[in-house]
Design a protein around this motif. Structure first.
Motif, mmCIF file in Angstrom:
data_model
loop_
_atom_site.group_PDB
_atom_site.id
_atom_site.type_symbol
_atom_site.label_atom_id
_atom_site.label_comp_id
_atom_site.label_asym_id
_atom_site.label_seq_id
_atom_site.Cartn_x
_atom_site.Cartn_y
_atom_site.Cartn_z
ATOM 1 N N ARG A 176 0.735 -1.287 0.087
ATOM 2 C CA ARG A 176 0.111 -0.047 0.015
ATOM 3 C C ARG A 176 0.832 1.260 0.085
ATOM 4 N NH1 ARG A 176 -4.873 -0.130 3.985
ATOM 5 N NH2 ARG A 176 -5.319 1.863 2.878
ATOM 6 N N GLY A 177 2.284 1.181 0.104
ATOM 7 C CA GLY A 177 3.122 2.284 0.035
ATOM 8 C C GLY A 177 3.166 2.999 1.334
ATOM 9 N N LEU A 178 2.734 2.341 2.435
ATOM 10 C CA LEU A 178 3.060 3.104 3.983
ATOM 11 C C LEU A 178 4.400 2.654 4.390
ATOM 12 C CD1 LEU A 178 1.864 4.568 6.079
ATOM 13 C CD2 LEU A 178 0.796 2.584 6.887
ATOM 14 N N ASP A 179 5.111 3.695 4.859
ATOM 15 C CA ASP A 179 6.408 3.205 5.233
ATOM 16 C C ASP A 179 6.392 3.364 6.660
ATOM 17 O OD1 ASP A 179 7.699 3.260 2.758
ATOM 18 O OD2 ASP A 179 8.240 5.370 2.796
ATOM 19 N N PRO A 180 7.576 3.019 7.666
ATOM 20 C CA PRO A 180 7.330 3.098 9.033
ATOM 21 C C PRO A 180 7.354 4.687 9.516
ATOM 22 C CG PRO A 180 9.128 1.648 8.271
ATOM 23 C CD PRO A 180 8.527 2.488 6.964
ATOM 24 N N ASP A 181 7.705 5.581 9.005
ATOM 25 C CA ASP A 181 7.632 6.904 9.318
ATOM 26 C C ASP A 181 6.408 7.604 9.076
ATOM 27 O OD1 ASP A 181 7.994 7.207 6.511
ATOM 28 O OD2 ASP A 181 9.872 8.511 6.633
#
Length: 212
Positions: free
Chosen positions: A201-206
């Motif tokens: 989904r393109g969600l990064d940890p930051d």
């Protein structure tokens, strides 16, 4: 007519109206007292740091719960089930059966016990590094599951026989036609699946979102 208007009085324009307490005269002071109202970078940084600490708290809580459940179930299995017949849970489709596993998750790689111990320790170090820039709640949950599962199996590797870094992991969940595993394995798999979904989904940890 002009005299009548002067006596009755007409509403002052916004430019001519005197400042009221708590309005223009106080705005500058309130902004000075509240740097965040001006978009002050330091205030925004403090807010981001607070959110990051909350996400780390979620990560550690999830990891602690996963680790505690894994440790408790393994202790119960060793005390009550090891050396005894398997317990049917759902007929022949699911049983509880005590098994000592020298390999990785689901009994794979039995000759590489030390290697998997090093991998588990490396995973813990990597998660600790990622946590420094963690602002995403779903990532906090996913990494917490990975961390708790890694710690669970690493504890077995270090403290169980036949020796330090060569210890055998206690497995007990035995579905029909599938490898025997434990709650630590389940936490690792669930955390890994969640990370794949978040990455897809393109969600990064930051907390940022990117699109390919």
């Amino acid at each position: 007519m002009a005299e009548a208007e002067r006596i009755i009085g007409t509403p002052d324009s916004e430019e001519e109206r005197p400042e009221e307490p708590g309005r223009e005269g106080d705005t500058a002071e309130s902004r000075a007292a509240d740097p965040a109202a001006e978009g002050d970078p330091a205030a925004e940084g403090d807010a981001g740091a607070g959110r990051g600490r909350r996400r780390i708290a979620v990560l550690l809580t999830v990891a602690a719960v996963a680790y505690a459940l894994d440790l408790a179930t393994k202790m119960l299995v060793v005390a009550e089930l090891e050396g005894r017949q398997a317990i049917p849970v759902i007929g022949e489709w699911l049983r509880f059966e005590a098994v000592r596993n020298p390999g990785a998750a689901f009994g794979m790689g039995e000759a590489l016990t030390v290697v998997f111990t090093v991998i588990a320790a490396t995973v813990i170090v990597v998660i600790a590094r990622i946590a420094r820039k963690l602002y995403s709640l779903p990532w906090a949950v996913a990494l917490g599951l990975l961390l708790g599962g890694a710690f669970g199996n690493l504890t077995d590797r270090v403290f169980r026989s036949p020796g330090v870094f060569r210890g055998e992991v206690v497995d007990f969940i035995a579905p029909k036609g599938f490898a025997v595993f434990n709650l630590a394995d389940s936490a690792i798999v669930c955390g890994g699946i969640l990370i794949v979904l978040l990455s897809f989904r393109g969600l990064d940890p930051d907390g940022t979102v990117h699109r390919n």
